[in-house]
Design an enzyme around this catalytic site. Structure first.
Site, PDB file in Angstrom:
ATOM      1  N   LYS A 185       6.450  -8.199   2.528  1.00 38.69           N
ATOM      2  CA  LYS A 185       6.964  -8.670   3.842  1.00 38.69           C
ATOM      3  C   LYS A 185       7.504  -9.890   4.116  1.00 38.69           C
ATOM      4  CE  LYS A 185       3.248  -6.018   6.307  1.00 38.69           C
ATOM      5  NZ  LYS A 185       2.054  -6.271   7.367  1.00 38.69           N
ATOM      6  N   HIS A 253      -3.616   2.237   2.309  1.00 40.43           N
ATOM      7  CA  HIS A 253      -3.739   0.888   2.311  1.00 40.43           C
ATOM      8  C   HIS A 253      -5.203   0.495   2.077  1.00 40.43           C
ATOM      9  CE1 HIS A 253      -1.717  -2.719   3.599  1.00 40.43           C
ATOM     10  NE2 HIS A 253      -2.647  -2.984   4.404  1.00 40.43           N
ATOM     11  N   ARG A 256      -5.482  -0.806  -1.299  1.00 40.41           N
ATOM     12  CA  ARG A 256      -4.717  -2.398  -1.407  1.00 40.41           C
ATOM     13  C   ARG A 256      -6.242  -3.196  -1.014  1.00 40.41           C
ATOM     14  NH1 ARG A 256      -0.680  -6.172  -1.076  1.00 40.41           N
ATOM     15  NH2 ARG A 256      -1.054  -7.464   1.019  1.00 40.41           N
TER      16      ARG A 256
END
Length: 307
Positions: A185, A253, A256
């Site tokens: 990001k 996700h 993660r």
């Protein structure tokens, strides 16, 4: 909604967004959200005050008008977390405009956002994560697709990658090196160690993949040879979690989150985990300490039930 903005406001908003893209390296999704938030704010002011007044007028805006905008946003269903983000965008735009116009916008910049409880990450247990990696390939009818799905989820859990980061790998990344250079990001680059299990899973997928994997094209492919759609990984994980009886929070996700939580449980250093995840702020990573503490308390209460 942009029709409620003056040409000067539209121009200022576009200049600010260009500034964010060029200097701050903001992600595309962030830019889109900020543009929407500030546009709604300026449009509200136009209606609330009976016409546009330009960015310089933000300096004289009373705090009551800010509160009125926030109440309007809550009334249309915006949750506290989203409203806090919108206020952050408005403050960012206002600070930039005030600096450019040489004015003081203390009223907006000193406005406090709504209180909201930060959502804690929802990781899988270590057994659940292991079962996901061992079972996800069973959902596919073709061996190469089974190997592909296993390779992707192994990267998510074994390296803590976002799904977008895993799917951004190209043929040039195979065979996986000892350390991957990942751009996450905001264009932040980080180095991520690659476990042998992840390297082996990717190597098996490459051996079985029927499509040519050139250096400059996506490493992970869909059934017809195009870039793999992340939604397909979400769907195969959904099928797997139903088969295993895992909670609905067992998403790509979540792997993660599991990577970070399990590292922390094993004694990993919080700063090192921050670097591995690519978090800009340590406070983001610190959420995993709350998860770990909550899990320890759950284990304690099961072992020592109250009378």
């Amino acid at each position: 909604m942009t029709t409620l903005l003056s040409p000067q406001e539209r121009d200022a908003l576009e200049r600010w967004l260009t500034h964010l893209r060029a200097l701050d390296g903001a992600a595309a999704n962030t830019i889109t959200a900020y543009a929407r938030d500030v546009t709604r704010f300026l449009a509200f002011l136009s209606t609330h005050r009976g016409g546009t007044a330009g960015t310089a007028a933000l300096a004289s805006l009373p705090q009551q008008d800010i509160r009125a905008w926030m109440a309007h946003e809550r009334a249309r269903g915006l949750q506290a977390r989203s409203l806090a983000r919108a206020l952050s965008a408005v403050k960012g735009f206002t600070a930039w405009a005030a600096d450019r116009d040489g004015v003081d916008a203390t009223a907006i910049l000193s406005t406090r956002g709504p209180k909201h409880r930060r959502k804690l990450p929802r990781p899988l247990s270590e057994d659940g994560a292991r079962a996901m990696l061992e079972t996800v390939g069973d959902q596919a009818r073709e061996d190469w697709i089974a190997a592909r799905d296993t390779a992707v989820v192994t990267l998510l859990y074994g390296c803590g990658l976002r799904i977008s980061e895993a799917l951004s790998l190209t043929g040039a990344d195979h065979p996986l090196p000892d350390t991957l250079r990942i751009t996450g990001k905001g264009g932040k680059t980080r180095l991520v160690p690659v476990l042998p299990a992840a390297r082996d899973a990717v190597a098996r997928y490459v051996r079985l993949c029927p499509h040519p994997l050139s250096r400059h094209e996506p490493l992970f492919r869909g059934a017809r040879g195009g870039a793999l759609n992340p939604r397909l990984i979400a769907l195969v994980m959904e099928k797997t979690r139903m088969q295993l009886g895992l909670p609905a929070t067992a998403t790509p996700h979540a792997l993660r989150h599991s990577f970070a939580t399990h590292l922390l449980s094993a004694g990993g250093d919080l700063r090192a985990i921050q670097e591995l995840l690519g978090h800009a702020s340590l406070s983001t990573t610190q959420a995993y300490t709350a998860v770990d503490a909550a899990r320890l308390m759950e284990v304690y209460e099961k072992a020592h039930p109250r009378a």
